[in-house]
Design an enzyme around this catalytic site. Structure first.
Site, PDB file in Angstrom:
ATOM      1  N   SER A 131      10.381 -13.675   5.512  1.00  0.00           N
ATOM      2  CA  SER A 131      10.811 -13.491   4.130  1.00  0.00           C
ATOM      3  C   SER A 131      12.299 -13.791   4.060  1.00  0.00           C
ATOM      4  O   SER A 131      13.016 -13.673   5.060  1.00  0.00           O
ATOM      5  CB  SER A 131      10.562 -12.047   3.677  1.00  0.00           C
ATOM      6  OG  SER A 131      11.191 -11.788   2.437  1.00  0.00           O
ATOM      7  N   TYR A 144      11.502  -2.637   4.842  1.00  0.00           N
ATOM      8  CA  TYR A 144      10.850  -3.947   4.805  1.00  0.00           C
ATOM      9  C   TYR A 144      11.777  -5.023   5.348  1.00  0.00           C
ATOM     10  O   TYR A 144      11.357  -5.866   6.152  1.00  0.00           O
ATOM     11  CB  TYR A 144      10.442  -4.276   3.371  1.00  0.00           C
ATOM     12  CG  TYR A 144       9.815  -5.648   3.215  1.00  0.00           C
ATOM     13  CD1 TYR A 144       8.540  -5.904   3.697  1.00  0.00           C
ATOM     14  CD2 TYR A 144      10.502  -6.687   2.587  1.00  0.00           C
ATOM     15  CE1 TYR A 144       7.955  -7.155   3.557  1.00  0.00           C
ATOM     16  CE2 TYR A 144       9.928  -7.940   2.446  1.00  0.00           C
ATOM     17  CZ  TYR A 144       8.662  -8.173   2.928  1.00  0.00           C
ATOM     18  OH  TYR A 144       8.101  -9.415   2.788  1.00  0.00           O
TER      19      TYR A 144
END
Length: 265
Positions: A131, A144
């Site tokens: 990501s 995250y």
């Protein structure tokens, strides 16, 4: 010509599901996986296999099924993952441990299961879905982002270690995409983020408001980009995917200016 055997984790929805469709239409032999076969109903794939990336026995059985069917694995796409929003002070440690179990250890387990096969073949590609959060940490998203930072490091190390065996490793760094990812994120996080007594309530409210208006990339366009990357003869270490200009700009800014902007956006 028979297409590549492509094993993809996390195919019940989102990127995994759409990537199955894209690659199947192209002619690849796609192996779609999810924690249960029921989650794969309607998924375009040559083979559907139950696979839980947190369960070593499940992985072993899934890999055996793929090898029995095709005798090889040309590409592994480590896509399974999810997110939880929380300030670092307030994140539940068991919740954080499970997040890492899926997002990080799951990738390591899959590499350990597939690398010996690819090494014997003398060729293979491992695509880890990271990501932009692996390079750009935001407010109330430390858990995250930390997991995706770890994916960057795991990918770089594996790339160096495996290239001599003909195995290429690359990490993809998507921006926000139009998937169920954010619905799951809300289910995991919004109750905590609505707590008005939290000292981080203003940050939580800002994140909630941002998510409502956040632009998300078209999923089919994003998986088309991923397909094009996978088809390259020689993979680079990392590729941005469906990344808005603002994130590219933030990554290029000096640290102090980037932090100043992120605290005020």
């Amino acid at each position: 010509m028979v297409g590549k055997v492509v094993l993809i984790t996390g195919c019940s929805s989102g990127v995994g599901r759409e990537l199955c469709r894209t690659l199947t239409e192209k002619g690849d032999r796609v192996v779609a996986t999810a924690r249960s076969l029921e989650r794969l109903e309607g998924v375009s794939a040559a083979l559907k296999v139950a696979l839980d990336v947190t369960d070593q026995d499940s992985i072993k059985q899934a890999i055996a099924a793929v090898m029995n069917a095709y005798g090889r694995i040309d590409v592994l796409v480590n896509n399974a993952g999810y997110s939880v929003r929380s300030a670092v002070e307030e994140i539940d440690l068991e919740e954080l441990a499970h997040l890492f179990d899926v997002n990080v250890y799951g990738i390591v387990r899959m590499i350990q299961a597939v690398a010996p096969i690819m090494r014997q073949q003398g060729a293979g590609k491992i695509i880890n879905i990271g990501s932009v959060s692996g390079r750009l940490t935001g407010l109330v998203n430390g858990g995250y982002c930390a997991s995706k930072h770890a994916v960057e490091a795991i990918s770089d190390a594996a790339r160096l270690e495996l290239q001599g065996f003909g195995i290429q490793v690359s990490v993809l760094e998507p921006g926000a995409m139009d998937t169920d990812f954010f619905r799951t994120l809300s289910q995991n996080s919004d109750e905590r983020m609505q707590n008005s007594k939290s000292p981080y309530h203003p940050f939580y409210q800002r994140d909630l408001a941002f998510r409502k208006k956040q632009k998300r990339a078209d999923l089919s366009k994003a998986t088309g980009e991923i397909d094009a990357i996978m088809a390259r003869k020689r993979l680079k270490g990392r590729y941005p995917v469906a990344l808005p200009f603002v994130f590219s700009l933030l990554l290029a800014l000096p640290e102090r200016l980037r932090e100043w902007l992120m605290l005020r956006v």
